[in-house]
Design a protein around this motif. Structure first.
Motif, PDB file in Angstrom:
ATOM      1  N   ALA A   1      -2.388   3.533  -6.969  1.00  0.00           N
ATOM      2  CA  ALA A   1      -1.690   4.708  -6.122  1.00  0.00           C
ATOM      3  C   ALA A   1      -2.483   4.836  -4.815  1.00  0.00           C
ATOM      4  O   ALA A   1      -2.001   5.007  -3.815  1.00  0.00           O
ATOM      5  N   PHE A   2      -3.740   4.437  -4.794  1.00  0.00           N
ATOM      6  CA  PHE A   2      -4.742   4.657  -3.658  1.00  0.00           C
ATOM      7  C   PHE A   2      -4.244   3.674  -2.713  1.00  0.00           C
ATOM      8  O   PHE A   2      -4.002   4.295  -1.441  1.00  0.00           O
ATOM      9  N   TRP A   3      -4.093   2.563  -3.107  1.00  0.00           N
ATOM     10  CA  TRP A   3      -3.614   1.353  -2.055  1.00  0.00           C
ATOM     11  C   TRP A   3      -2.118   1.807  -1.515  1.00  0.00           C
ATOM     12  O   TRP A   3      -1.909   1.693  -0.378  1.00  0.00           O
ATOM     13  N   ARG A   4      -1.211   2.114  -2.083  1.00  0.00           N
ATOM     14  CA  ARG A   4      -0.137   2.464  -1.803  1.00  0.00           C
ATOM     15  C   ARG A   4       0.104   3.988  -0.943  1.00  0.00           C
ATOM     16  O   ARG A   4       1.091   3.759   0.079  1.00  0.00           O
ATOM     17  N   SER A   5      -0.764   4.615  -0.840  1.00  0.00           N
ATOM     18  CA  SER A   5      -1.016   5.819  -0.105  1.00  0.00           C
ATOM     19  C   SER A   5      -1.574   5.467   1.235  1.00  0.00           C
ATOM     20  O   SER A   5      -1.705   6.447   1.920  1.00  0.00           O
ATOM     21  N   LEU A   6      -2.324   4.431   1.393  1.00  0.00           N
ATOM     22  CA  LEU A   6      -3.042   4.271   2.505  1.00  0.00           C
ATOM     23  C   LEU A   6      -2.158   3.618   3.532  1.00  0.00           C
ATOM     24  O   LEU A   6      -1.450   2.911   3.282  1.00  0.00           O
ATOM     25  N   PRO A   7      -2.298   4.348   4.937  1.00  0.00           N
ATOM     26  CA  PRO A   7      -1.546   3.586   5.925  1.00  0.00           C
ATOM     27  C   PRO A   7      -1.939   2.291   6.385  1.00  0.00           C
ATOM     28  O   PRO A   7      -2.902   1.852   5.852  1.00  0.00           O
ATOM     29  N   GLY A   8      -1.096   1.494   6.710  1.00  0.00           N
ATOM     30  CA  GLY A   8      -1.089   0.251   6.769  1.00  0.00           C
ATOM     31  C   GLY A   8      -2.551  -0.543   7.377  1.00  0.00           C
ATOM     32  O   GLY A   8      -3.029  -1.271   7.112  1.00  0.00           O
ATOM     33  N   GLU A   9      -3.064   0.286   8.527  1.00  0.00           N
ATOM     34  CA  GLU A   9      -4.130  -0.099   9.360  1.00  0.00           C
ATOM     35  C   GLU A   9      -5.169   0.263   8.521  1.00  0.00           C
ATOM     36  O   GLU A   9      -6.245  -0.349   9.040  1.00  0.00           O
ATOM     37  N   GLN A  10      -5.294   1.117   7.653  1.00  0.00           N
ATOM     38  CA  GLN A  10      -6.372   1.350   6.881  1.00  0.00           C
ATOM     39  C   GLN A  10      -6.579   0.399   5.674  1.00  0.00           C
ATOM     40  O   GLN A  10      -7.559   0.391   5.242  1.00  0.00           O
ATOM     41  N   ARG A  11      -5.536  -0.297   5.312  1.00  0.00           N
ATOM     42  CA  ARG A  11      -5.743  -1.282   4.255  1.00  0.00           C
ATOM     43  C   ARG A  11      -6.753  -2.326   4.329  1.00  0.00           C
ATOM     44  O   ARG A  11      -7.489  -2.414   3.095  1.00  0.00           O
ATOM     45  N   PRO A  12      -6.749  -3.060   5.292  1.00  0.00           N
ATOM     46  CA  PRO A  12      -7.992  -4.106   5.066  1.00  0.00           C
ATOM     47  C   PRO A  12      -9.281  -3.730   5.363  1.00  0.00           C
ATOM     48  O   PRO A  12     -10.383  -4.794   5.297  1.00  0.00           O
ATOM     49  N   SER A  13      -9.749  -2.488   5.549  1.00  0.00           N
ATOM     50  CA  SER A  13     -11.018  -2.219   5.851  1.00  0.00           C
ATOM     51  C   SER A  13     -12.120  -2.268   4.774  1.00  0.00           C
ATOM     52  O   SER A  13     -11.656  -1.991   3.456  1.00  0.00           O
ATOM     53  N   VAL A  14     -13.401  -2.547   4.979  1.00  0.00           N
ATOM     54  CA  VAL A  14     -14.517  -2.580   3.944  1.00  0.00           C
ATOM     55  C   VAL A  14     -14.332  -1.125   3.445  1.00  0.00           C
ATOM     56  O   VAL A  14     -14.816  -1.063   2.255  1.00  0.00           O
ATOM     57  N   ARG A  15     -14.502   0.008   4.221  1.00  0.00           N
ATOM     58  CA  ARG A  15     -14.529   1.085   3.600  1.00  0.00           C
ATOM     59  C   ARG A  15     -13.298   1.580   2.705  1.00  0.00           C
ATOM     60  O   ARG A  15     -13.695   2.218   1.678  1.00  0.00           O
ATOM     61  N   SER A  16     -12.165   0.996   2.909  1.00  0.00           N
ATOM     62  CA  SER A  16     -11.329   1.392   2.110  1.00  0.00           C
ATOM     63  C   SER A  16     -11.486   0.645   0.744  1.00  0.00           C
ATOM     64  O   SER A  16     -11.105   1.192  -0.152  1.00  0.00           O
ATOM     65  N   ALA A  17     -11.861  -0.600   0.764  1.00  0.00           N
ATOM     66  CA  ALA A  17     -12.336  -1.421  -0.539  1.00  0.00           C
ATOM     67  C   ALA A  17     -13.430  -0.566  -1.192  1.00  0.00           C
ATOM     68  O   ALA A  17     -13.429  -0.347  -2.465  1.00  0.00           O
ATOM     69  N   ASP A  18     -14.278  -0.035  -0.383  1.00  0.00           N
ATOM     70  CA  ASP A  18     -15.477   0.905  -0.946  1.00  0.00           C
ATOM     71  C   ASP A  18     -14.837   2.030  -1.618  1.00  0.00           C
ATOM     72  O   ASP A  18     -15.054   2.468  -2.908  1.00  0.00           O
ATOM     73  N   ALA A  19     -13.847   2.775  -0.954  1.00  0.00           N
ATOM     74  CA  ALA A  19     -13.236   3.890  -1.622  1.00  0.00           C
ATOM     75  C   ALA A  19     -12.507   3.562  -2.938  1.00  0.00           C
ATOM     76  O   ALA A  19     -12.467   4.198  -3.717  1.00  0.00           O
ATOM     77  N   GLU A  20     -11.796   2.566  -2.954  1.00  0.00           N
ATOM     78  CA  GLU A  20     -11.001   1.991  -4.163  1.00  0.00           C
ATOM     79  C   GLU A  20     -12.143   1.708  -5.096  1.00  0.00           C
ATOM     80  O   GLU A  20     -11.918   2.135  -6.510  1.00  0.00           O
ATOM     81  N   LEU A  21     -13.302   1.347  -4.841  1.00  0.00           N
ATOM     82  CA  LEU A  21     -14.452   1.239  -6.078  1.00  0.00           C
ATOM     83  C   LEU A  21     -14.843   2.575  -6.542  1.00  0.00           C
ATOM     84  O   LEU A  21     -14.810   2.450  -7.734  1.00  0.00           O
ATOM     85  N   LEU A  22     -14.697   3.395  -5.658  1.00  0.00           N
ATOM     86  CA  LEU A  22     -15.220   4.998  -6.163  1.00  0.00           C
ATOM     87  C   LEU A  22     -14.026   5.340  -6.816  1.00  0.00           C
ATOM     88  O   LEU A  22     -14.421   6.167  -7.994  1.00  0.00           O
ATOM     89  N   VAL A  23     -12.833   5.376  -6.552  1.00  0.00           N
ATOM     90  CA  VAL A  23     -11.729   5.837  -7.227  1.00  0.00           C
ATOM     91  C   VAL A  23     -11.720   5.265  -8.860  1.00  0.00           C
ATOM     92  O   VAL A  23     -11.485   5.908  -9.610  1.00  0.00           O
TER      93      VAL A  23
END
Length: 135
Positions: free
Chosen positions: A25-47
């Motif tokens: 659900a997290f990845w589906r909700s992110l706008p496309g330009e934010q998906r490949p970032s290191v910060r979004s991968a960190d946020a996924e880990l915290l989720v």
């Protein structure tokens, strides 16, 4: 979360599948330009860490335990709230601690990676753990 552009609210079963459901659900909700970032991968880990903690600490399984997962996203940040009927954190999180422990690292990761985070306890019972991160 009223100032977030996108908000998603899910009710997850307190089962081993819940972290995966929340990550998807997290990845589906992110706008496309934010998906490949290191910060979004960190946020996924915290989720994953917060939902896993809820699954582990919601209490003895009786078949009806649920976890609330709320995600807010805008162009610059993400906020995640994970709530359950459990009693929450029993002791404060220390930044030190034994480095050979096999568990107990989830909230230390939240503390180190999130820009802000906290724990809210409901007077009716239950706990919400939340974090915010710039993406």
């Amino acid at each position: 979360m009223s100032d977030m552009n996108r908000t998603l609210e899910l009710t997850l079963p307190a089962t081993a599948e819940a972290p995966s459901m929340a990550r998807n659900a997290f990845w589906r909700s992110l706008p496309g330009e934010q998906r490949p970032s290191v910060r979004s991968a960190d946020a996924e880990l915290l989720v994953s860490e917060l939902v896993t903690n809820s699954v582990l600490h919601v209490g003895p399984p009786t078949g009806g335990e649920l976890i609330s997962f709320v995600l807010g996203v805008d162009a610059k940040r993400v906020r995640v709230e994970v709530s359950d009927a459990g009693q929450g954190i029993m002791a404060p999180i220390s930044k030190g601690g034994p480095h050979d422990a096999e568990s107990g690292w989830g909230l230390r990761l939240v503390d180190q990676l999130a820009d802000d985070w906290g724990v809210d306890r409901s007077p009716k019972g239950g706990t919400t753990v939340w974090f915010e991160m710039r993406l």
